[in-house]
Write an enzyme that holds these catalytic residues in place. Structure first.
Site, PDB file in Angstrom:
ATOM      1  N   PHE A 146     -23.357   9.916  -8.066  1.00  0.00           N
ATOM      2  CA  PHE A 146     -23.506   9.600  -6.638  1.00  0.00           C
ATOM      3  C   PHE A 146     -23.497   8.103  -6.333  1.00  0.00           C
ATOM      4  O   PHE A 146     -24.214   7.646  -5.419  1.00  0.00           O
ATOM      5  CB  PHE A 146     -24.789  10.257  -6.074  1.00  0.00           C
ATOM      6  CG  PHE A 146     -25.015  11.653  -6.577  1.00  0.00           C
ATOM      7  CD1 PHE A 146     -23.991  12.587  -6.521  1.00  0.00           C
ATOM      8  CD2 PHE A 146     -26.233  12.037  -7.131  1.00  0.00           C
ATOM      9  CE1 PHE A 146     -24.178  13.880  -7.001  1.00  0.00           C
ATOM     10  CE2 PHE A 146     -26.424  13.317  -7.617  1.00  0.00           C
ATOM     11  CZ  PHE A 146     -25.391  14.238  -7.548  1.00  0.00           C
ATOM     12  N   CYS A 147     -22.724   7.331  -7.065  1.00  0.00           N
ATOM     13  CA  CYS A 147     -22.636   5.874  -6.817  1.00  0.00           C
ATOM     14  C   CYS A 147     -24.015   5.228  -6.799  1.00  0.00           C
ATOM     15  O   CYS A 147     -24.264   4.284  -6.041  1.00  0.00           O
ATOM     16  CB  CYS A 147     -21.906   5.569  -5.515  1.00  0.00           C
ATOM     17  SG  CYS A 147     -20.193   6.042  -5.554  1.00  0.00           S
ATOM     18  N   ALA A 148     -24.915   5.754  -7.613  1.00  0.00           N
ATOM     19  CA  ALA A 148     -26.245   5.158  -7.743  1.00  0.00           C
ATOM     20  C   ALA A 148     -26.638   5.341  -9.207  1.00  0.00           C
ATOM     21  O   ALA A 148     -27.654   5.951  -9.526  1.00  0.00           O
ATOM     22  CB  ALA A 148     -27.234   5.835  -6.805  1.00  0.00           C
TER      23      ALA A 148
END
Ligand code: PMP
Length: 454
Positions: free
Chosen positions: A376-378
């Site tokens: 999730f781009c985290a």
């Protein structure tokens, strides 16, 4: 794929009408089912109202800021009025600027380019990459360790700020609601801590603005960034709103027409430019008038629907999903701040014995449910929550996280104002059924993604 004319959802407090609510998709097991879009955190479907407003305006579309014609003037008015609507939606201060950008990522990169010389930036490692990464080349960045309570977040920030050079400029960047856990961050308290130490604060409201009212004044943040496509207005626009001074003093984000007030040849043969001091300074090129107009339309639609109603309805959906998942012992919900933390409709989890990509593929292929799997781009946050090093990807099809083992990535279900109860009920029963009975189909990995084998 076909479009059916299924009756509108009849629940007591009805979801807002969105596009795609009647779209059906094929199942690998045969037949078709109404698509359950449960990936709002990535991109939410357009509100019907936004689509209708854009369609009504489309014949009147014209160039902005340049044309002398009637439609150009009308379009210019709509574009400038959209700023006012956004400023009202965010409860901005009278002298704040509203800059239209392409997205939250674009907004935060713009702000990174507008930092004063010698600026120090403070950011938690738990941020989405859009708020984690833009600062490195522009400032001296301090990455703060993941807090495990909202109180710890404030204390961590206070400690870091206490150690900083008190005379230089500083900026804190924080998310309002996590795109992984959905948990709300203590924005008001973090803003107070930042200001007490002479720092400013920018709020990444990409996941907050679609779910909760955001008041710049009440939260006392200096800037807010959000994206149209997560706010039911998927026409390629975003917003950076807040203090005018740093923006006015910075070099334009892009050099070109629209940002420049006066351009002339210099005696030394070069070109002298006088840049605008308004938001136009950072909006060079022909602006995305439909994008801005659609955001304004979404802001009005959400405000008119009433936040109390929207928040209450979403809380009901959150409770349903969390209760449903809690009944499946193999499911572990990812959380930084614990079960009691207030949150928006974004829930990530792992399933013991399942590769997350495999699980998400089965939800899609066998139940017509669209969720997201991955990091999730985290990445730092998900790595912390999974307690794993997700450098290695599990092979789809083969169960990856056997009992006692750690998952390498997660599954995220997310929803909002357009989600009918049926979607979350179908999701909860699908999870239960997949865990109990297993997938009905076989899957293979293609280009790193899990897909049905046939
Ligand atoms: N911040 C958060 C918290 C997000 O969830 C996202 C999108 N997933 C972004 C920033 C980036 O938004 P965009 O892709 O629209 O630039």
């Amino acid at each position: 794929m076909s479009v059916s004319t299924a009756a509108a959802d009849q629940s007591v407090c009805a979801p807002l009408p969105v596009l795609g609510r009647n779209v059906t998709v094929p199942l690998v097991t045969g037949g078709e089912v109404a698509y359950a879009a449960l990936d709002y955190a990535a991109s939410a479907p357009a509100l019907q109202r936004v689509w209708d407003d854009v369609a009504a305006y489309a014949p009147y579309y014209g160039s902005v800021h340049r044309g002398a014609g009637y439609l150009s003037q009308l379009s210019t008015d709509l574009f400038e009025n959209a700023r006012t609507t956004v400023a009202e939606f965010l409860d901005c201060r009278a002298d704040d600027q509203v800059v239209f950008t392409r997205s939250t990522t674009d907004s935060l990169n713009l702000l990174a380019r507008a930092l004063p010389a010698g600026c120090q930036v403070f950011v938690f490692e738990t941020e989405h990459h859009a708020s984690l990464l833009p600062w490195q080349d522009a400032a001296q960045v301090t990455y703060l360790n993941a807090p495990r309570t909202p109180r710890q977040a404030v204390e961590t920030l206070e400690r870091a700020l206490a150690d900083r050079d008190p005379y230089g400029p500083a900026l804190v960047c924080v998310t309002g609601a996590s795109n992984v856990t959905g948990e709300l961050w203590p924005v008001r308290e973090l803003a107070a801590a930042a200001h007490a130490h002479g720092a400013r604060i920018v709020l990444d409201a990409a996941q907050l603005a679609p779910h909760h009212p955001v008041s710049v004044r009440d939260l006392d943040v200096d800037w807010v960034a959000f994206s149209g496509h997560k706010l039911y207005a998927p026409f390629g626009s975003g917003v950076l709103a807040g203090r005018a001074d740093w923006l006015r003093e910075a070099e334009p984000y892009l050099a070109g027409g629209g940002a420049s007030r006066k351009v002339s040849r210099r005696e030394d043969g070069g070109v002298a430019v006088e840049w605008h001091e308004s938001a136009a300074r950072h909006e060079a090129g022909s602006p995305n008038v439909i994008g801005a107009y659609s955001i304004a339309s979404a802001c009005k639609a959400l405000t008119e629907a009433g936040w109390d109603t929207l928040v209450a309805r979403e809380q009901h959906l959150i409770d349903r999903v969390r209760e449903g998942l809690a009944e499946v012992p193999e499911v572990r919900i990812l959380s930084l701040f614990g079960d009691d933390a207030p949150r928006v409709g974004v829930i990530s989890f792992v399933v013991e014995g399942w590769n997350s990509s495999h699980f998400a593929a089965a939800l899609s292929a066998e139940y017509g449910i669209g969720v997201r799997d991955g990091l999730f781009c985290a990445h730092p946050l998900v790595r912390t929550l999974l307690g794993s090093d997700p450098q290695t990807q599990g092979e789809c099809g083969a169960p990856e996280a056997a009992p006692g083992e750690k998952s390498l990535n997660a599954i995220r279900v997310s929803f909002g104002a357009g989600t009918p109860d049926e979607h979350v009920e179908r999701f909860v029963s699908a999870v239960r059924e997949l865990v109990t009975d297993g997938a009905k189909w076989t899957y293979r990995t293609e280009d790193g993604r899990c897909v049905p084998a046939v």
